[in-house]
Design an enzyme around this catalytic site. Sequence first.
Site, PDB file in Angstrom:
ATOM      1  N   ARG A  40      29.635  61.479  81.009  1.00  0.00           N
ATOM      2  CA  ARG A  40      28.521  62.881  80.238  1.00  0.00           C
ATOM      3  C   ARG A  40      28.898  63.767  79.891  1.00  0.00           C
ATOM      4  O   ARG A  40      28.153  64.161  79.476  1.00  0.00           O
ATOM      5  CB  ARG A  40      27.265  62.360  81.255  1.00  0.00           C
ATOM      6  CG  ARG A  40      26.364  60.781  80.673  1.00  0.00           C
ATOM      7  CD  ARG A  40      25.244  60.649  81.673  1.00  0.00           C
ATOM      8  NE  ARG A  40      24.356  59.368  81.537  1.00  0.00           N
ATOM      9  CZ  ARG A  40      25.323  58.359  82.661  1.00  0.00           C
ATOM     10  NH1 ARG A  40      26.270  58.647  82.580  1.00  0.00           N
ATOM     11  NH2 ARG A  40      24.609  57.072  82.391  1.00  0.00           N
ATOM     12  N   GLN A 105      29.502  54.148  92.474  1.00  0.00           N
ATOM     13  CA  GLN A 105      28.810  53.636  90.686  1.00  0.00           C
ATOM     14  C   GLN A 105      30.072  52.971  90.212  1.00  0.00           C
ATOM     15  O   GLN A 105      29.770  53.097  89.188  1.00  0.00           O
ATOM     16  CB  GLN A 105      28.058  54.069  90.401  1.00  0.00           C
ATOM     17  CG  GLN A 105      27.301  54.992  91.332  1.00  0.00           C
ATOM     18  CD  GLN A 105      27.014  56.583  90.834  1.00  0.00           C
ATOM     19  OE1 GLN A 105      26.030  56.437  89.720  1.00  0.00           O
ATOM     20  NE2 GLN A 105      27.525  57.594  90.994  1.00  0.00           N
ATOM     21  N   HIS A 123      27.578  48.666  90.874  1.00  0.00           N
ATOM     22  CA  HIS A 123      27.815  48.590  89.448  1.00  0.00           C
ATOM     23  C   HIS A 123      28.726  47.910  88.950  1.00  0.00           C
ATOM     24  O   HIS A 123      28.982  47.313  88.291  1.00  0.00           O
ATOM     25  CB  HIS A 123      27.874  49.984  88.683  1.00  0.00           C
ATOM     26  CG  HIS A 123      26.349  50.965  89.114  1.00  0.00           C
ATOM     27  ND1 HIS A 123      26.498  52.058  87.993  1.00  0.00           N
ATOM     28  CD2 HIS A 123      25.606  50.864  89.032  1.00  0.00           C
ATOM     29  CE1 HIS A 123      25.784  52.976  88.606  1.00  0.00           C
ATOM     30  NE2 HIS A 123      24.862  51.776  89.102  1.00  0.00           N
ATOM     31  N   SER A 198      26.498  62.267  87.683  1.00  0.00           N
ATOM     32  CA  SER A 198      25.879  63.084  87.169  1.00  0.00           C
ATOM     33  C   SER A 198      24.289  62.711  87.850  1.00  0.00           C
ATOM     34  O   SER A 198      23.584  63.130  87.840  1.00  0.00           O
ATOM     35  CB  SER A 198      25.600  63.474  86.016  1.00  0.00           C
ATOM     36  OG  SER A 198      25.158  61.629  85.533  1.00  0.00           O
TER      37      SER A 198
END
Length: 255
Positions: A40, A105, A123, A198
């Site tokens: 991001r 993650q 993940h 984030s």
Amino acid sequence: MNSSYQEKIKKASQLIKNSTYAVAFTGAGISTESGIPDFRSPGGLWQRFRIVTYQEFIYDRQAREEFWRMKKELIHQLINAKPNNAHIALAELEKLGIIKHVITQNIDGLHQMAGSNSVIELHGNQRGAICLDCEKLYEMDEVLQMLAEQELDLRCYDCGGIIKPTVVFFGEPMPEKELIMAQQIANQCDLMLVIGTSLQVEPAASIPRIAHKRGAKLIFINKAETDWDWIAEIVFYGSAGQVLKDILSETKNAT
Ligand code: APR
């Protein structure tokens, strides 16, 4: 380095030394210094590629091709990446008996490559793929071969079923064992380093919040602000590699 930075490094190192159950929670930002873009930030992956959800991947051949086209473009960057100072510092803090677990993650396997032994992958990972029909598992080398040989809708050699990488897609159920372990650790830890994330993707982003609710002290290391910086004891806006290297040397000097 300016004094306030040095003071923050000293304070962070003090918190780490005083902790009895310190853990780390990491995101894509910890691997950008290894040459893997995050999602991001400006120029991040979700600005270059569309997110293919789990449902789309299952039911839509074009979406699967779009996904594998992205994977084909990125795969060598991912598999050739090496751990950076941030991964190495966390592995060293584990060896010193300070960091108990790394909850990540990330799918890149760089924590394990750096020598971290207790890594919880929320993940999934990029170590291979699975056939959604016969559940045959394929190693990454075999996936690379498929990408070289087949059309972009990869199919199982045995049953012709759809091949899906062992990463968790948006819309896909979370791996239960890993999520429960991460929640248990967040409930027990007394210090959590939150690095390069984030904190926008749930339920992973709830892990630091659980730790905070249980009274753990949090140290954030991130290039950009997040919506949850207020729950942290200390926030470093900078490079994870540099900050963790400085925290490690301060911690080592003081022990
Ligand atoms: N040092 C510190 N922070 C960094 C660095 C760096 N070298 N490089 C980037 N960052 C910060 C960015 O400022 C950003 O806030 O890391 C954060 C990365 O955030 P995201 O790109 O949103 O990645 P992440 O939080 O891990 O995404 C969560 O979303 O797309 C899904 O499944 C994917 O696991 C991923 C999840």
